[in-house]
Design a protein around this motif. Structure first.
Motif, mmCIF file in Angstrom:
data_model
loop_
_atom_site.group_PDB
_atom_site.id
_atom_site.type_symbol
_atom_site.label_atom_id
_atom_site.label_comp_id
_atom_site.label_asym_id
_atom_site.label_seq_id
_atom_site.Cartn_x
_atom_site.Cartn_y
_atom_site.Cartn_z
ATOM 1 N N SER A 262 0.848 -1.181 0.000
ATOM 2 C CA SER A 262 0.000 0.000 0.000
ATOM 3 C C SER A 262 0.893 1.243 0.000
ATOM 4 O O SER A 262 2.099 1.147 -0.184
ATOM 5 C CB SER A 262 -0.911 -0.021 1.236
ATOM 6 O OG SER A 262 -1.891 1.000 1.154
ATOM 7 N N ASP A 263 0.297 2.401 0.191
ATOM 8 C CA ASP A 263 1.063 3.641 0.311
ATOM 9 C C ASP A 263 0.206 4.702 0.996
ATOM 10 O O ASP A 263 -0.980 4.491 1.241
ATOM 11 C CB ASP A 263 1.567 4.144 -1.047
ATOM 12 C CG ASP A 263 0.439 4.505 -2.002
ATOM 13 O OD1 ASP A 263 -0.284 5.491 -1.725
ATOM 14 O OD2 ASP A 263 0.268 3.816 -3.024
ATOM 15 N N LYS A 264 0.819 5.851 1.284
ATOM 16 C CA LYS A 264 0.130 6.877 2.072
ATOM 17 C C LYS A 264 -1.097 7.470 1.392
ATOM 18 O O LYS A 264 -1.944 8.039 2.065
ATOM 19 C CB LYS A 264 1.099 7.976 2.503
ATOM 20 C CG LYS A 264 1.697 8.780 1.377
ATOM 21 C CD LYS A 264 2.724 9.736 1.932
ATOM 22 C CE LYS A 264 3.558 10.363 0.847
ATOM 23 N NZ LYS A 264 4.629 11.170 1.408
ATOM 24 N N THR A 265 -1.238 7.314 0.072
ATOM 25 C CA THR A 265 -2.441 7.816 -0.598
ATOM 26 C C THR A 265 -3.666 6.987 -0.228
ATOM 27 O O THR A 265 -4.790 7.397 -0.487
ATOM 28 C CB THR A 265 -2.298 7.819 -2.131
ATOM 29 O OG1 THR A 265 -2.204 6.467 -2.602
ATOM 30 C CG2 THR A 265 -1.096 8.633 -2.585
ATOM 31 N N LYS A 266 -3.430 5.828 0.388
ATOM 32 C CA LYS A 266 -4.534 4.935 0.743
ATOM 33 C C LYS A 266 -4.871 4.978 2.233
ATOM 34 O O LYS A 266 -5.679 4.184 2.709
ATOM 35 C CB LYS A 266 -4.198 3.519 0.306
ATOM 36 C CG LYS A 266 -4.070 3.410 -1.210
ATOM 37 C CD LYS A 266 -3.708 2.017 -1.624
ATOM 38 C CE LYS A 266 -3.565 1.968 -3.143
ATOM 39 N NZ LYS A 266 -3.112 0.649 -3.582
ATOM 40 N N ILE A 267 -4.256 5.914 2.971
ATOM 41 C CA ILE A 267 -4.589 6.053 4.383
ATOM 42 C C ILE A 267 -5.990 6.653 4.489
ATOM 43 O O ILE A 267 -6.285 7.686 3.890
ATOM 44 C CB ILE A 267 -3.562 6.918 5.133
ATOM 45 C CG1 ILE A 267 -2.190 6.240 5.100
ATOM 46 C CG2 ILE A 267 -3.998 7.150 6.585
ATOM 47 C CD1 ILE A 267 -1.070 7.086 5.683
ATOM 48 N N LEU A 268 -6.839 5.992 5.245
ATOM 49 C CA LEU A 268 -8.223 6.430 5.419
ATOM 50 C C LEU A 268 -8.394 7.306 6.650
ATOM 51 O O LEU A 268 -9.184 8.247 6.650
ATOM 52 C CB LEU A 268 -9.135 5.203 5.558
ATOM 53 C CG LEU A 268 -9.029 4.158 4.455
ATOM 54 C CD1 LEU A 268 -9.784 2.901 4.845
ATOM 55 C CD2 LEU A 268 -9.516 4.729 3.141
ATOM 56 N N ALA B 57 -5.578 2.059 6.864
ATOM 57 C CA ALA B 57 -5.358 2.293 5.424
ATOM 58 C C ALA B 57 -5.917 1.138 4.607
ATOM 59 O O ALA B 57 -6.052 0.017 5.096
ATOM 60 C CB ALA B 57 -3.869 2.446 5.136
ATOM 61 N N ALA B 58 -6.217 1.418 3.347
ATOM 62 C CA ALA B 58 -6.648 0.391 2.425
ATOM 63 C C ALA B 58 -5.427 -0.257 1.773
ATOM 64 O O ALA B 58 -4.386 0.379 1.652
ATOM 65 C CB ALA B 58 -7.544 1.004 1.351
ATOM 66 N N VAL C 30 2.186 14.479 3.937
ATOM 67 C CA VAL C 30 0.880 13.967 3.504
ATOM 68 C C VAL C 30 0.720 14.092 1.987
ATOM 69 O O VAL C 30 1.176 15.059 1.379
ATOM 70 C CB VAL C 30 -0.276 14.674 4.258
ATOM 71 C CG1 VAL C 30 -0.449 16.119 3.792
ATOM 72 C CG2 VAL C 30 -1.561 13.899 4.153
ATOM 73 N N ALA C 31 0.082 13.091 1.386
ATOM 74 C CA ALA C 31 -0.137 13.091 -0.062
ATOM 75 C C ALA C 31 -1.186 14.145 -0.411
ATOM 76 O O ALA C 31 -2.336 14.052 0.019
ATOM 77 C CB ALA C 31 -0.595 11.705 -0.520
ATOM 78 N N LYS C 32 -0.770 15.127 -1.154
ATOM 79 C CA LYS C 32 -1.682 16.208 -1.529
ATOM 80 C C LYS C 32 -2.868 15.649 -2.302
ATOM 81 O O LYS C 32 -2.727 14.837 -3.198
ATOM 82 C CB LYS C 32 -0.956 17.267 -2.374
ATOM 83 C CG LYS C 32 0.290 17.845 -1.717
ATOM 84 C CD LYS C 32 0.011 18.410 -0.345
ATOM 85 C CE LYS C 32 1.272 18.940 0.310
ATOM 86 N NZ LYS C 32 1.504 18.538 1.653
ATOM 87 N N GLY C 33 -4.067 16.047 -1.923
ATOM 88 C CA GLY C 33 -5.277 15.560 -2.560
ATOM 89 C C GLY C 33 -5.754 14.223 -2.014
ATOM 90 O O GLY C 33 -6.801 13.736 -2.419
#
Length: 114
Positions: free
Chosen positions: A55-61, A112-113, A84-87
């Motif tokens: 996974s990666d930080k864009t998938k943190i819920l 996270a997913a 933090v991943a912008k957007g």
């Protein structure tokens, strides 16, 4: 529904995966550093674990940030904002808490997913 425990020990697991959802809590390793560096170190640990499980930080819920001192909120945010991943910012809350290790300034729990 399978539960996968990452590096389980008697007291806790490094992370747990269930229903394509990752549960993980990170703490800093560099305990002599200031809040910015401790936060950056903790966030780097999150990156490592997420990459390890695919996974990666864009998938943190969701992120819960525990600060030992509320005066460190601004410094923690400085490190968080740089990371933090912008957007793709997750839901987040920050609380002041007496952390179990006296040198911890921060602890971060994420969901996270995969």
């Amino acid at each position: 529904m399978t539960i996968k425990r990452i590096d389980p020990e008697d007291r806790w697991s490094e992370a747990v995966i269930h229903n394509d959802t990752i549960y993980y809590t990170a703490v800093p390793e560099n305990l002599s550093d200031d809040i910015i560096e401790q936060t950056a170190d903790t966030l780097a640990a999150i990156d490592v674990l997420l990459q390890r499980v695919g996974s990666d930080k864009t998938k943190i819920l969701d992120a819960t940030i525990f600060l030992a001192d509320k005066a460190d909120f601004e410094g923690m945010n400085k490190a968080w904002d740089a990371w933090v991943a912008k957007g793709s910012a997750p839901v987040r809350c920050t609380v002041q808490a007496q952390l179990m290790h006296p040198e911890y300034k921060v602890e971060i729990k994420i969901i996270a997913a995969l």
